[in-house]
Design a protein around this motif. Structure first.
Motif, PDB file in Angstrom:
ATOM      1  N   VAL A   8       6.499 -21.438  -9.945  1.00 42.32           N
ATOM      2  CA  VAL A   8       6.544 -20.054  -9.470  1.00 42.32           C
ATOM      3  C   VAL A   8       7.959 -19.731  -9.009  1.00 42.32           C
ATOM      4  O   VAL A   8       8.515 -20.407  -8.137  1.00 42.32           O
ATOM      5  N   LEU A   9       8.545 -18.714  -9.609  1.00 40.79           N
ATOM      6  CA  LEU A   9       9.904 -18.306  -9.270  1.00 40.79           C
ATOM      7  C   LEU A   9       9.943 -17.405  -8.054  1.00 40.79           C
ATOM      8  O   LEU A   9      10.762 -17.573  -7.149  1.00 40.79           O
ATOM      9  N   SER A  10       9.045 -16.415  -8.005  1.00 44.05           N
ATOM     10  CA  SER A  10       9.144 -15.385  -6.983  1.00 44.05           C
ATOM     11  C   SER A  10       7.781 -14.769  -6.725  1.00 44.05           C
ATOM     12  O   SER A  10       6.903 -14.779  -7.597  1.00 44.05           O
ATOM     13  N   ALA A  11       7.621 -14.232  -5.518  1.00 39.46           N
ATOM     14  CA  ALA A  11       6.434 -13.449  -5.181  1.00 39.46           C
ATOM     15  C   ALA A  11       6.898 -12.193  -4.469  1.00 39.46           C
ATOM     16  O   ALA A  11       7.799 -12.248  -3.619  1.00 39.46           O
ATOM     17  N   GLY A  12       6.305 -11.055  -4.811  1.00 41.87           N
ATOM     18  CA  GLY A  12       6.747  -9.816  -4.200  1.00 41.87           C
ATOM     19  C   GLY A  12       5.752  -8.702  -4.392  1.00 41.87           C
ATOM     20  O   GLY A  12       4.669  -8.879  -4.962  1.00 41.87           O
ATOM     21  N   SER A  13       6.121  -7.536  -3.897  1.00 42.81           N
ATOM     22  CA  SER A  13       5.250  -6.376  -3.999  1.00 42.81           C
ATOM     23  C   SER A  13       6.078  -5.124  -4.199  1.00 42.81           C
ATOM     24  O   SER A  13       7.266  -5.079  -3.870  1.00 42.81           O
ATOM     25  N   PHE A  14       5.420  -4.108  -4.754  1.00 42.69           N
ATOM     26  CA  PHE A  14       6.073  -2.822  -5.013  1.00 42.69           C
ATOM     27  C   PHE A  14       5.143  -1.696  -4.579  1.00 42.69           C
ATOM     28  O   PHE A  14       3.939  -1.716  -4.858  1.00 42.69           O
ATOM     29  N   SER A  15       5.716  -0.702  -3.892  1.00 44.68           N
ATOM     30  CA  SER A  15       4.992   0.498  -3.472  1.00 44.68           C
ATOM     31  C   SER A  15       5.741   1.710  -4.003  1.00 44.68           C
ATOM     32  O   SER A  15       6.931   1.884  -3.726  1.00 44.68           O
ATOM     33  N   SER A  41       0.862  -1.180   0.000  1.00 44.72           N
ATOM     34  CA  SER A  41       0.000   0.000   0.000  1.00 44.72           C
ATOM     35  C   SER A  41       0.894   1.224   0.000  1.00 44.72           C
ATOM     36  O   SER A  41       2.053   1.154   0.422  1.00 44.72           O
ATOM     37  N   THR A  42       0.354   2.341  -0.481  1.00 50.69           N
ATOM     38  CA  THR A  42       1.183   3.523  -0.677  1.00 50.69           C
ATOM     39  C   THR A  42       0.426   4.785  -0.314  1.00 50.69           C
ATOM     40  O   THR A  42      -0.760   4.922  -0.630  1.00 50.69           O
ATOM     41  N   SER A  43       1.116   5.701   0.327  1.00 47.24           N
ATOM     42  CA  SER A  43       0.650   7.071   0.498  1.00 47.24           C
ATOM     43  C   SER A  43       1.755   7.983   0.001  1.00 47.24           C
ATOM     44  O   SER A  43       2.906   7.554  -0.142  1.00 47.24           O
ATOM     45  N   LEU A  44       1.443   9.229  -0.283  1.00 47.08           N
ATOM     46  CA  LEU A  44       2.478  10.151  -0.723  1.00 47.08           C
ATOM     47  C   LEU A  44       3.462  10.372   0.424  1.00 47.08           C
ATOM     48  O   LEU A  44       3.096  10.841   1.496  1.00 47.08           O
ATOM     49  N   GLY A  45       4.703   9.973   0.197  1.00 48.37           N
ATOM     50  CA  GLY A  45       5.719  10.041   1.241  1.00 48.37           C
ATOM     51  C   GLY A  45       5.849   8.769   2.039  1.00 48.37           C
ATOM     52  O   GLY A  45       6.750   8.669   2.887  1.00 48.37           O
ATOM     53  N   GLY A  46       4.990   7.766   1.799  1.00 46.98           N
ATOM     54  CA  GLY A  46       5.048   6.530   2.567  1.00 46.98           C
ATOM     55  C   GLY A  46       4.937   5.306   1.688  1.00 46.98           C
ATOM     56  O   GLY A  46       4.012   5.177   0.886  1.00 46.98           O
ATOM     57  N   ASN A  47       5.901   4.386   1.828  1.00 48.92           N
ATOM     58  CA  ASN A  47       5.922   3.138   1.063  1.00 48.92           C
ATOM     59  C   ASN A  47       5.774   1.965   2.017  1.00 48.92           C
ATOM     60  O   ASN A  47       6.446   1.919   3.053  1.00 48.92           O
ATOM     61  N   HIS A  48       4.920   1.010   1.651  1.00 54.04           N
ATOM     62  CA  HIS A  48       4.634  -0.115   2.533  1.00 54.04           C
ATOM     63  C   HIS A  48       4.564  -1.388   1.696  1.00 54.04           C
ATOM     64  O   HIS A  48       3.747  -1.482   0.773  1.00 54.04           O
ATOM     65  N   ALA A  49       5.420  -2.379   2.031  1.00 52.31           N
ATOM     66  CA  ALA A  49       5.483  -3.593   1.226  1.00 52.31           C
ATOM     67  C   ALA A  49       5.722  -4.809   2.117  1.00 52.31           C
ATOM     68  O   ALA A  49       6.405  -4.712   3.151  1.00 52.31           O
ATOM     69  N   TYR A  50       5.186  -5.946   1.678  1.00 52.49           N
ATOM     70  CA  TYR A  50       5.254  -7.180   2.468  1.00 52.49           C
ATOM     71  C   TYR A  50       5.325  -8.370   1.519  1.00 52.49           C
ATOM     72  O   TYR A  50       4.653  -8.390   0.479  1.00 52.49           O
ATOM     73  N   ALA A  51       6.133  -9.347   1.883  1.00 52.34           N
ATOM     74  CA  ALA A  51       6.178 -10.612   1.137  1.00 52.34           C
ATOM     75  C   ALA A  51       6.577 -11.725   2.084  1.00 52.34           C
ATOM     76  O   ALA A  51       7.448 -11.545   2.946  1.00 52.34           O
ATOM     77  N   LEU A  85       9.728  14.345  -7.142  1.00 47.66           N
ATOM     78  CA  LEU A  85      10.262  13.572  -6.030  1.00 47.66           C
ATOM     79  C   LEU A  85       9.622  12.190  -6.114  1.00 47.66           C
ATOM     80  O   LEU A  85       8.394  12.072  -6.190  1.00 47.66           O
ATOM     81  N   VAL A  86      10.456  11.139  -6.105  1.00 49.87           N
ATOM     82  CA  VAL A  86       9.982   9.782  -6.375  1.00 49.87           C
ATOM     83  C   VAL A  86      10.442   8.840  -5.265  1.00 49.87           C
ATOM     84  O   VAL A  86      11.620   8.845  -4.892  1.00 49.87           O
ATOM     85  N   GLY A  87       9.517   8.041  -4.740  1.00 54.65           N
ATOM     86  CA  GLY A  87       9.873   7.045  -3.737  1.00 54.65           C
ATOM     87  C   GLY A  87       9.382   5.671  -4.145  1.00 54.65           C
ATOM     88  O   GLY A  87       8.251   5.514  -4.606  1.00 54.65           O
ATOM     89  N   GLY A  88      10.232   4.651  -4.007  1.00 57.57           N
ATOM     90  CA  GLY A  88       9.846   3.295  -4.371  1.00 57.57           C
ATOM     91  C   GLY A  88      10.413   2.268  -3.405  1.00 57.57           C
ATOM     92  O   GLY A  88      11.578   2.354  -3.012  1.00 57.57           O
ATOM     93  N   ALA A 126       8.756   2.388   3.935  1.00 55.89           N
ATOM     94  CA  ALA A 126       9.616   3.453   4.432  1.00 55.89           C
ATOM     95  C   ALA A 126       8.846   4.778   4.418  1.00 55.89           C
ATOM     96  O   ALA A 126       7.985   4.987   3.557  1.00 55.89           O
ATOM     97  N   ASN A 127       9.195   5.683   5.341  1.00 56.60           N
ATOM     98  CA  ASN A 127       8.480   6.936   5.463  1.00 56.60           C
ATOM     99  C   ASN A 127       9.426   8.119   5.331  1.00 56.60           C
ATOM    100  O   ASN A 127      10.484   8.162   5.975  1.00 56.60           O
ATOM    101  N   LEU A 128       9.057   9.050   4.484  1.00 56.39           N
ATOM    102  CA  LEU A 128       9.790  10.308   4.360  1.00 56.39           C
ATOM    103  C   LEU A 128       9.405  11.175   5.546  1.00 56.39           C
ATOM    104  O   LEU A 128       8.282  11.683   5.621  1.00 56.39           O
ATOM    105  N   VAL A 129      10.302  11.322   6.507  1.00 56.00           N
ATOM    106  CA  VAL A 129       9.944  11.963   7.773  1.00 56.00           C
ATOM    107  C   VAL A 129      10.376  13.425   7.861  1.00 56.00           C
ATOM    108  O   VAL A 129       9.868  14.163   8.706  1.00 56.00           O
ATOM    109  N   ASP A 130      11.305  13.857   7.007  1.00 55.70           N
ATOM    110  CA  ASP A 130      11.768  15.238   7.146  1.00 55.70           C
ATOM    111  C   ASP A 130      12.396  15.734   5.852  1.00 55.70           C
ATOM    112  O   ASP A 130      13.117  14.994   5.173  1.00 55.70           O
ATOM    113  N   ILE A 131      12.073  16.975   5.503  1.00 56.47           N
ATOM    114  CA  ILE A 131      12.721  17.680   4.395  1.00 56.47           C
ATOM    115  C   ILE A 131      13.200  19.013   4.950  1.00 56.47           C
ATOM    116  O   ILE A 131      12.404  19.794   5.494  1.00 56.47           O
ATOM    117  N   ILE A 132      14.490  19.280   4.842  1.00 52.70           N
ATOM    118  CA  ILE A 132      15.055  20.525   5.357  1.00 52.70           C
ATOM    119  C   ILE A 132      15.521  21.368   4.178  1.00 52.70           C
ATOM    120  O   ILE A 132      16.346  20.931   3.371  1.00 52.70           O
TER     121      ILE A 132
END
Length: 345
Positions: free
Chosen positions: A94-101, A75-85, A251-254, A295-301
């Protein structure tokens, strides 16, 4: 067995340009979440394999797949990436299972002239169980001067790739690459890492953007985990960006995670010595990469007096501080005030 196998697995979280990328009316911000499995016979048609794939562009919504012994979600929010496998076993096809945020947001920084420097902080947190299967995680926070979907990737060899824009083509601000090995000897699957003598968790190495030994543009792994459960990852990533005032950029987060099955025979063609039979594994049970809260973008200075305008209107945590030269002037001024105060005393 050489390290090309996990590097190829890491390619599953890179991206290929989608068919709609040539559209002229492209969004200025977007979130994207995908969960996918990949068949072992991706060069041929396997009638026994039906791909599981779930995609959503709705912020906060979850993309999820489940097989008989594996699952993946994101699941994804702007500034927040969340992934589970997670997987305890996988079918032979089946070779692999995964996710992308993934997310991006167009940014314009004003309040100055010429070039300035911005600082970014990302919190990467999760829990990893390393069992009988290999796995991996890749994270990138970066920028692009062109629309993310117009970037071209050097890793476009998986047509089943789950991400819609190439993270390997952005200008990196902060990156992290983690491997999970079912062997205590990390050199069996991973190379270029340092191992720790305590806790079975390899020590960190400096992130590198040099070409991997497979020659495919992969960075070396920052951390490789060996068999064990409940291994906590809590890492603060810092990075800087030199920007031009008044010039917009994206600005791109993955964040991507994947668990690899036992279909190693598919990689015989990529093995230098032709050996496709792995040694006995040290790990047992399921391998799980749970980064559903990061991962979460917690600060921009930003520099003093600078202001960032985001196309999405998202209220990122943005602060401004004086430039280094101004800090020196401020400290000198405070010293002068203190000296005068002492004289008056």
């Amino acid at each position: 067995m050489n390290s090309q196998l996990p590097r190829l697995a890491a390619g599953l979280i890179a991206c290929a340009v989608p068919a709609w990328a040539a559209a002229t009316d492209l969004p200025t911000y977007e979130t994207y979440s995908a969960a996918i499995d990949v068949g072992t016979s991706f060069f041929t048609v396997d009638p026994t394999y039906t791909q599981r794939l779930d995609i959503t562009a709705t912020p906060g919504a979850t993309a999820q797949i489940s097989g008989s012994d594996y699952t993946a979600s994101a699941s994804t929010s702007l500034g927040g990436n969340h992934a589970y496998a997670s997987a305890s076993a996988m079918p032979s096809n089946v070779l692999s299972a995964g996710s992308f945020s993934g997310w991006y947001d167009q940014v314009t920084i004003t309040g100055g002239t010429g070039v300035g420097t911005a600082q970014f902080t990302v919190q990467l947190s999760g829990t990893v169980d390393v069992g009988a299967l290999a796995g991996g995680l890749g994270y990138t926070l970066g920028t692009s001067s062109v629309h993310p979907t117009q970037l071209t990737s050097s890793l476009q060899y998986f047509s089943t790739n789950p991400s819609p824009w190439p993270m390997d083509a952005v200008n990196p601000i902060a990156t992290y690459l983690l491997g999970a090995s079912p062997y205590n000897d990390t050199s069996i699957l991973f190379s270029g890492t340092q191992t720790s003598t305590t806790g079975g968790i390899p020590a960190l190495t400096d992130p590198s953007l040099s070409l991997g030994d497979a020659g495919m543009g992969f960075p070396t792994y920052d951390l490789v985990l060996t068999p064990g459960t409940g291994q906590n990852i809590d890492i603060t990533l810092h990075g800087t960006l030199n920007f031009t005032y008044g010039e917009s950029f994206y600005l791109v987060g993955g964040l991507g995670v994947s668990v690899l099955g036992d279909g190693l025979d598919s990689f015989c063609a990529f093995s230098i010595d032709g050996a496709c039979t792995p040694p006995p594994k040290d790990g047992s049970g399921a391998t799980t990469l749970d980064f559903s809260n990061s991962a979460n973008l917690v600060d921009i200075i930003l520099p003093q007096d600078a202001t960032a305008s985001f196309a999405s209107g998202t209220a990122y945590n943005v602060t401004s501080v004086p430039e280094p030269a101004e800090w020196l002037m401020l400290l000198a001024g405070l010293g002068l005030v203190g000296w005068r105060a002492r004289r008056r005393g």
